[in-house]
Write a protein that holds these residues in place. Structure first.
Motif, PDB file in Angstrom:
ATOM      1  N   GLY A   1       0.768  -1.229   0.000  1.00  0.00           N
ATOM      2  CA  GLY A   1       0.000   0.000   0.000  1.00  0.00           C
ATOM      3  C   GLY A   1       0.802   1.283   0.000  1.00  0.00           C
ATOM      4  N   THR A   2       1.095   1.793   1.191  1.00  0.00           N
ATOM      5  CA  THR A   2       1.642   3.151   1.297  1.00  0.00           C
ATOM      6  C   THR A   2       3.015   3.293   0.646  1.00  0.00           C
ATOM      7  N   GLY A   3       3.811   2.213   0.647  1.00  0.00           N
ATOM      8  CA  GLY A   3       5.190   2.347   0.179  1.00  0.00           C
ATOM      9  C   GLY A   3       6.026   3.160   1.147  1.00  0.00           C
ATOM     10  N   SER A   4       5.560   3.265   2.407  1.00  0.00           N
ATOM     11  CA  SER A   4       6.280   4.053   3.416  1.00  0.00           C
ATOM     12  C   SER A   4       7.707   3.549   3.606  1.00  0.00           C
ATOM     13  N   GLU A   5       7.910   2.232   3.359  1.00  0.00           N
ATOM     14  CA  GLU A   5       9.257   1.662   3.524  1.00  0.00           C
ATOM     15  C   GLU A   5      10.246   2.247   2.520  1.00  0.00           C
ATOM     16  N   ALA A   6       9.736   2.880   1.455  1.00  0.00           N
ATOM     17  CA  ALA A   6      10.613   3.457   0.433  1.00  0.00           C
ATOM     18  C   ALA A   6      10.818   4.954   0.637  1.00  0.00           C
TER      19      ALA A   6
ATOM     20  N   LEU B   1       5.719  -5.472  -4.688  1.00  0.00           N
ATOM     21  CA  LEU B   1       6.787  -4.763  -5.402  1.00  0.00           C
ATOM     22  C   LEU B   1       6.255  -3.468  -6.014  1.00  0.00           C
ATOM     23  N   GLY B   2       5.054  -3.536  -6.603  1.00  0.00           N
ATOM     24  CA  GLY B   2       4.473  -2.339  -7.208  1.00  0.00           C
ATOM     25  C   GLY B   2       4.288  -1.225  -6.189  1.00  0.00           C
ATOM     26  N   ALA B   3       3.810  -1.577  -4.995  1.00  0.00           N
ATOM     27  CA  ALA B   3       3.617  -0.567  -3.945  1.00  0.00           C
ATOM     28  C   ALA B   3       4.952   0.040  -3.525  1.00  0.00           C
ATOM     29  N   HIS B   4       5.980  -0.803  -3.473  1.00  0.00           N
ATOM     30  CA  HIS B   4       7.316  -0.294  -3.118  1.00  0.00           C
ATOM     31  C   HIS B   4       7.836   0.666  -4.199  1.00  0.00           C
ATOM     32  N   LEU B   5       7.691   0.257  -5.468  1.00  0.00           N
ATOM     33  CA  LEU B   5       8.169   1.114  -6.567  1.00  0.00           C
ATOM     34  C   LEU B   5       7.391   2.430  -6.599  1.00  0.00           C
ATOM     35  N   ALA B   6       6.084   2.367  -6.313  1.00  0.00           N
ATOM     36  CA  ALA B   6       5.295   3.603  -6.262  1.00  0.00           C
ATOM     37  C   ALA B   6       5.788   4.496  -5.121  1.00  0.00           C
ATOM     38  N   GLY B   7       6.203   3.858  -4.008  1.00  0.00           N
ATOM     39  CA  GLY B   7       6.789   4.619  -2.896  1.00  0.00           C
ATOM     40  C   GLY B   7       8.104   5.273  -3.311  1.00  0.00           C
ATOM     41  N   CYS B   8       8.914   4.544  -4.080  1.00  0.00           N
ATOM     42  CA  CYS B   8      10.174   5.112  -4.608  1.00  0.00           C
ATOM     43  C   CYS B   8       9.859   6.298  -5.529  1.00  0.00           C
ATOM     44  N   ALA B   9       8.766   6.194  -6.288  1.00  0.00           N
ATOM     45  CA  ALA B   9       8.377   7.295  -7.179  1.00  0.00           C
ATOM     46  C   ALA B   9       8.000   8.531  -6.353  1.00  0.00           C
ATOM     47  N   ILE B  10       7.242   8.344  -5.266  1.00  0.00           N
ATOM     48  CA  ILE B  10       6.866   9.480  -4.409  1.00  0.00           C
ATOM     49  C   ILE B  10       8.118  10.178  -3.890  1.00  0.00           C
ATOM     50  N   GLU B  11       9.087   9.379  -3.487  1.00  0.00           N
ATOM     51  CA  GLU B  11      10.319   9.934  -2.915  1.00  0.00           C
ATOM     52  C   GLU B  11      11.024  10.864  -3.905  1.00  0.00           C
TER      53      GLU B  11
ATOM     54  N   ASP C   1      -4.569   2.682  -2.913  1.00  0.00           N
ATOM     55  CA  ASP C   1      -3.662   3.777  -2.542  1.00  0.00           C
ATOM     56  C   ASP C   1      -2.367   3.674  -3.344  1.00  0.00           C
ATOM     57  N   ALA C   2      -1.816   2.452  -3.422  1.00  0.00           N
ATOM     58  CA  ALA C   2      -0.582   2.257  -4.195  1.00  0.00           C
ATOM     59  C   ALA C   2      -0.797   2.634  -5.663  1.00  0.00           C
ATOM     60  N   ILE C   3      -1.957   2.229  -6.221  1.00  0.00           N
ATOM     61  CA  ILE C   3      -2.265   2.583  -7.613  1.00  0.00           C
ATOM     62  C   ILE C   3      -2.318   4.102  -7.769  1.00  0.00           C
ATOM     63  N   SER C   4      -2.940   4.777  -6.809  1.00  0.00           N
ATOM     64  CA  SER C   4      -3.011   6.241  -6.854  1.00  0.00           C
ATOM     65  C   SER C   4      -1.617   6.867  -6.799  1.00  0.00           C
ATOM     66  N   HIS C   5      -0.725   6.241  -6.040  1.00  0.00           N
ATOM     67  CA  HIS C   5       0.652   6.762  -5.989  1.00  0.00           C
ATOM     68  C   HIS C   5       1.318   6.650  -7.354  1.00  0.00           C
ATOM     69  N   ALA C   6       1.127   5.497  -8.029  1.00  0.00           N
ATOM     70  CA  ALA C   6       1.725   5.321  -9.358  1.00  0.00           C
ATOM     71  C   ALA C   6       1.184   6.375 -10.324  1.00  0.00           C
ATOM     72  N   VAL C   7      -0.138   6.613 -10.280  1.00  0.00           N
ATOM     73  CA  VAL C   7      -0.772   7.538 -11.230  1.00  0.00           C
ATOM     74  C   VAL C   7      -0.361   8.986 -10.937  1.00  0.00           C
TER      75      VAL C   7
END
Ligand SMILES: [Zn+2]
Length: 377
Positions: free
Chosen positions: A147-152, A251-261, A200-206
């Motif tokens: 979800g959140t990708g907070s780990e990234a 993995l997708g949620a993590h990559l989306a978290g990396c994108a937010i960063e 939420d993760a999908i929204s981060h990617a978009v």
């Protein structure tokens, strides 16, 4: 892109090393030891204890000779009170290492404890960017939801219980040294939780794909995250036993978290936060509800900022809508507890959100009210 492996891996554009492996939680102790841990605080919530993940984590740490104290009092949308309780345990036990195990709430709370333990003061002092002056303790993040990708990310989202402000405290020093992505941990989550966190993760990617702050690294993360998440979200809900679908989601949620960063978010997040603050709507529900309308608002014939994901705005918006329907997620105000009469107040609140400044189309109160009106009916 990462592939399952028993070794730590790095991604270009992210400073966090990743262990991506089913059952990877059992390596927590040896990884923490290699990072210098002797006395650790494990931050988590009661549901993770009940699921048995905490016992496995504690055993791995014990076997590596690391003395660990548990703080399992984190709640949803962690507040300064949750941080204070974890801080009291961390200070008394004189820890030299922090581990966050759980959803975004546990990982964010662990970062909050790290801020105050190493730099003193109160969370409000760190609301903003790079406000901490002293180094922080090494930190390992282990998500139990995709979800959140907070780990990234190097942001801790901590709520002020008096003002209800969700304070984004960003500091590169809070970044995890290592993230452990273990698909065994997402096998037992309830469908409702998987749906709310996955959207939420999908929204981060978009949103990251179109942000005014995007760069080459974030664009690659957003694109890969969208492919994995949009391809596997519905299947991961309907067939939770499908380990490959869960792997794509984590993995997708993590990559989306990396994108937010690298990129920050946009109007769907700016509009979602006041819905959560006013009506108590779960973050994923609020952001998913707003997303297709934000995509349509930001797209027209001459300008389509989401071109890394889909050929045009209508295609992207309809894909998101079909995902919302298949996942039984709210699509209109009437599907949740939001009241259209509040739109003027919501629009004023959303206009002050930091994420609104990165939206690809300029946003003022009238534009935001227009997007809310699209979502209301
Ligand atoms: Zn979000």
């Amino acid at each position: 892109m990462l592939y399952p492996s028993s070794a730590l891996q790095s991604l270009p554009g992210s400073r966090i090393r990743v262990l991506f492996q089913p059952g990877g939680l059992s390596q927590l102790g040896s990884i923490a030891k290699a990072e210098g841990a002797t006395r650790a605080l494990l931050v988590t919530d009661p549901g993770i204890v009940e699921a048995g993940h905490v016992e496995r984590a504690m055993r791995s740490l014990y076997n590596a000779g690391i003395v660990t104290r548990l703080y399992d009092g984190v709640g949803e949308n962690p507040t300064t009170d949750h941080v204070a309780r974890g801080l009291a345990i961390a200070a008394k036990f004189q820890i030299d290492f922090i581990i966050g195990l759980g959803g975004g709430s546990s990982m964010d709370c662990a970062k909050g404890v790290n801020f105050l333990l190493t730099n003193g003061g109160k969370m409000q002092d760190y609301w903003g960017v790079n406000k901490a002056s002293k180094p922080m303790l090494p930190f390992i993040a282990i998500p139990t939801t995709a979800g959140t990708g907070s780990e990234a990310q190097s942001a801790a989202l901590i709520t002020d219980p008096e003002t209800h402000n969700k304070m984004a405290c960003l500091d590169v020093k809070t970044s995890a040294r290592v993230a452990i992505l273990d698909t065994d941990l997402t096998a037992t989550q309830p469908r409702k939780v998987a749906a709310a966190t996955g959207i939420d993760a999908i929204s981060h990617a978009v949103e990251t794909s179109a942000s005014t702050n995007r760069n080459d690294a974030s664009r690659a993360f957003s694109r890969q995250a969208w492919q994995l998440l949009s391809g596997s979200f519905v299947r991961s809900l309907d067939h939770p036993e499908d380990a490959t679908a869960r792997q794509d989601m984590l993995l997708g949620a993590h990559l989306a978290g990396c994108a937010i960063e690298n990129s920050m978010l946009g109007a769907a997040h700016a509009c979602a936060n006041p819905l959560t603050a006013t009506f108590g709507i779960v973050h994923g529900h609020a952001v998913g509800l707003m997303l297709p309308h934000v995509v349509r608002f930001n797209s027209n014939n001459s300008h389509f900022p989401y071109a890394d994901l889909e050929p045009d705005g209508e295609t992207l918006a309809r894909k998101i809508e079909s995902i919302l329907t298949a996942a039984h997620l709210p699509r209109r105000f009437a599907d949740c507890t939001a009241d259209p009469a509040a739109i003027p107040d919501l629009a004023h609140a959303a206009a002050t959100q930091w994420t609104a400044t990165f939206n690809p189309r300029k946003l003022g109160v009238p534009e935001i009210a227009q997007i809310y009106t699209m979502a209301a009916h």
